[in-house]
Design an enzyme around this catalytic site. Structure first.
Site, PDB file in Angstrom:
ATOM      1  N   HIS B  39       0.818  -1.222   0.000  1.00  0.00           N
ATOM      2  CA  HIS B  39       0.000   0.000   0.000  1.00  0.00           C
ATOM      3  C   HIS B  39       0.846   1.264   0.000  1.00  0.00           C
ATOM      4  O   HIS B  39       0.309   2.370  -0.135  1.00  0.00           O
ATOM      5  CB  HIS B  39      -0.998  -0.013   1.165  1.00  0.00           C
ATOM      6  CG  HIS B  39      -0.424   0.363   2.489  1.00  0.00           C
ATOM      7  ND1 HIS B  39      -0.021  -0.558   3.427  1.00  0.00           N
ATOM      8  CD2 HIS B  39      -0.182   1.577   3.050  1.00  0.00           C
ATOM      9  CE1 HIS B  39       0.433   0.069   4.504  1.00  0.00           C
ATOM     10  NE2 HIS B  39       0.349   1.371   4.295  1.00  0.00           N
ATOM     11  N   ASP B  88      -0.036  -7.435   1.610  1.00  0.00           N
ATOM     12  CA  ASP B  88       0.497  -6.073   1.572  1.00  0.00           C
ATOM     13  C   ASP B  88       2.028  -6.098   1.518  1.00  0.00           C
ATOM     14  O   ASP B  88       2.694  -5.865   2.530  1.00  0.00           O
ATOM     15  CB  ASP B  88      -0.001  -5.343   2.839  1.00  0.00           C
ATOM     16  CG  ASP B  88       0.199  -3.846   2.760  1.00  0.00           C
ATOM     17  OD1 ASP B  88       0.485  -3.345   1.662  1.00  0.00           O
ATOM     18  OD2 ASP B  88       0.061  -3.186   3.813  1.00  0.00           O
ATOM     19  N   GLY B 184       3.043   6.238   8.628  1.00  0.00           N
ATOM     20  CA  GLY B 184       4.408   6.626   8.272  1.00  0.00           C
ATOM     21  C   GLY B 184       5.417   5.538   8.594  1.00  0.00           C
ATOM     22  O   GLY B 184       6.552   5.565   8.142  1.00  0.00           O
ATOM     23  N   SER B 186       4.551   2.360   7.925  1.00  0.00           N
ATOM     24  CA  SER B 186       4.198   1.288   6.985  1.00  0.00           C
ATOM     25  C   SER B 186       5.392   0.869   6.144  1.00  0.00           C
ATOM     26  O   SER B 186       6.187   1.707   5.705  1.00  0.00           O
ATOM     27  CB  SER B 186       3.088   1.758   6.043  1.00  0.00           C
ATOM     28  OG  SER B 186       1.867   1.728   6.700  1.00  0.00           O
TER      29      SER B 186
END
Lengths: 290, 238
Positions: B39, B88, B184, B186
């Site tokens: 993502h 993800d 932030g 991720s």
């Protein structure tokens, strides 16, 4: 020293306040029904051969199961409630412990005030002399303050704690969950809430949780670590809210504070022609000067 | 944290006309390869840069190594459903500078890829420049300890109620608000130690709020994608 005393006192000063305003529930045995609605049985044509809904002993905490055809209901002993007697009722709704905390107990009347020293039962309203008899253990000296109810225990080495009750053997080992000592003070100086405090009924960790005994949790306010945290902890009351904090406990000698860094000496940095041959090995020192 | 404690930590930055902007974390697994969250990839490769060896985002640092991105490979089964990212994970292939990608230093190193499972309750580490209680971005790299949570507990009705699939796992604390990753972070690593080496076991992915009781951080389960990672790197290196 005076300032330290003042801070210590202030750290534990709080006012009782009314938190719960829920309407009072049925005072004694509470009947709870399972989920199927009334029309369910006739619509699906349940027969007599249907399994007894009480056969699986669905009622917890010695609740009595009553067969209601396809359904069951639990008659819960005090202070339990809920469909399967899995909840604990707040028996402190009507009780006010002025300078203390209301605790839920499993014997009548199912609540009890735990008073801050030197306030007395039953409602922690009246204070006795804070230093007579001497509340300080292990040869500690009780010092009175200007405020009538305040006191400080001056502890001889190596004892500490509000009442000098904590000895040098009261420490936590490598598995913090195995701590069974008697420290009941958080690192910020606040006294721990009892695990059976009415304030903790909505928390998953309390004296009424499953296997509480196995974790050393019960009707006391000693620090514990049921979730194997880095060190024992407890719930405290701060600014009218329940929070948690680690406790003022030292690791036992020989048990180093847990370090996320490997204890082996760092691998020599590889030569430029062997770059990235070794993964996952930081080079930096494991301790950093503060 | 201190410089060099997480030498595989990467900052993914968007190239802008003024100052480049950090938007996600990443983790160096091979000199030319950085793993991140799927993502995080919303921009074409030419708009991205990867900075390794970074500590303070607001400073030019002598130990940093900056790379453009040659190729982005987002997992083909990456999808977002009801706002939750599944599978993800993405790989970034770095563009070599003077014929080489990352150079190993005290501040830049690769992390190991795990081909085994860590049990629930294991103490692991997260790091990133994501949001804190007070700011949207931390200029300093921060780290924290988190415990792995069993899938059963994290999928319980009081937590994420069966939203988690096998591409995800939780870490943190279910009972009390504790340290957590946030916006932030991720794509950044969740590492665990085995035999003195750090393994990237998870990538920061999502969560309901940050640091909330019953809503721990959710991480991409790297072990699920081990063969995908290896095959993509192998085919690209041929």
């Amino acid at each position: 020293s005076f300032l330290a005393d003042l801070l210590r006192d202030e750290a534990d000063e709080y006012e009782y306040y009314d938190e719960y305003t829920q309407p009072e529930q049925e005072p004694f045995l509470q009947q709870q029904f399972s989920e199927d609605p009334d029309w369910f049985e006739s619509f699906f044509g349940y027969s007599d051969t249907k399994k007894d809904p009480c056969s699986s002993n669905p009622c917890k905490n010695n609740g009595e199961c009553e067969n209601r055809g396809s359904r069951f209901s639990c008659l819960c002993p005090e202070p339990y409630a809920g469909t399967t007697c899995e909840k604990v009722k707040n028996m402190c709704l009507e009780k006010r412990c002025h300078r203390g905390d209301c605790l839920i107990t499993l014997t009548p009347p199912y609540f009890q005030c735990s008073c801050n020293h030197p306030y007395n039962s039953p409602d922690c309203r009246q204070a006795s002399s804070p230093c007579r008899p001497n509340p300080c253990k292990n040869g500690g000296t009780c010092i009175r303050h200007r405020i009538r109810s305040k006191f400080t225990c001056e502890c001889p080495e190596p004892f500490r704690g509000r009442f000098c009750e904590i000895g040098p053997d009261d420490c936590y080992g490598e598995a913090s969950s195995e701590y069974r000592g008697k420290v009941n003070q958080a690192a910020n100086g606040k006294t721990c809430l009892h695990w059976n405090s009415h304030l903790l009924l909505d928390y998953t960790i309390n004296a009424f949780m499953e296997d509480a005994d196995a974790y050393g949790i019960g009707e006391h306010n000693f620090c514990r670590s049921p979730d194997e945290d880095e060190k024992p902890w407890c719930y405290i009351r701060k600014n009218h809210k329940v929070e948690w904090d680690f406790c003022d406990i030292s690791p036992c000698s020989g048990t180093a504070e847990e370090s996320p860094w490997p204890t082996d000496s760092p691998t020599d940095p590889p030569g430029s022609n062997e770059m990235f041959k070794i993964c996952g090995q930081p080079e930096i020192q494991r301790t950093v000067k503060r | 944290t201190t410089a060099g404690k997480h030498p595989w930590m990467a900052s993914l930055q968007m190239k802008t006309s003024k100052r480049n902007r950090h938007f996600c974390g990443g983790v160096l697994i091979k000199p030319c390869w950085v793993l991140t969250a799927g993502h995080c990839i919303e921009q074409p490769a030419e708009n991205l840069q990867v900075v390794l060896g970074k500590q303070n985002l607001k400073k030019r640092e002598h130990q940093e190594q900056i790379f453009d991105v040659e190729k982005i490979i987002v997992h083909s089964k990456y999808k977002e459903k009801d706002g939750i990212p599944h599978n993800d994970i993405a790989l970034l292939k770095l563009k070599p500078v003077d014929g080489h990608c990352a150079v190993e230093t005290k501040y830049v190193k690769t992390v190991c890829l795990p081909d085994f499972f860590f049990p629930a309750g294991t103490d692991c580490f997260i790091s990133g420049w994501g949001a804190t209680e007070t700011d949207e971005v931390s200029r300093q790299l921060l780290d924290a300890n988190v415990k792995l949570i069993s899938q059963r507990k994290c999928n319980s009705p009081t937590a994420y109620d069966h939203v988690l699939d096998e591409s995800m796992f939780c870490a943190g604390n279910l009972q009390r608000p504790r340290a957590d990753s946030c916006q932030g972070d991720s794509g950044g690593p969740l590492t665990c130690i085995e035999n003195g080496s750090y393994y990237v076991y998870g990538l920061v992915s999502w969560g309901d709020g940050c640091g909330l009781k019953n809503k721990p951080g959710v991480y991409t389960q790297v072990t699920t994608f081990l063969s995908w990672i290896k095959s993509k790197i192998r085919s690209e290196s041929r």
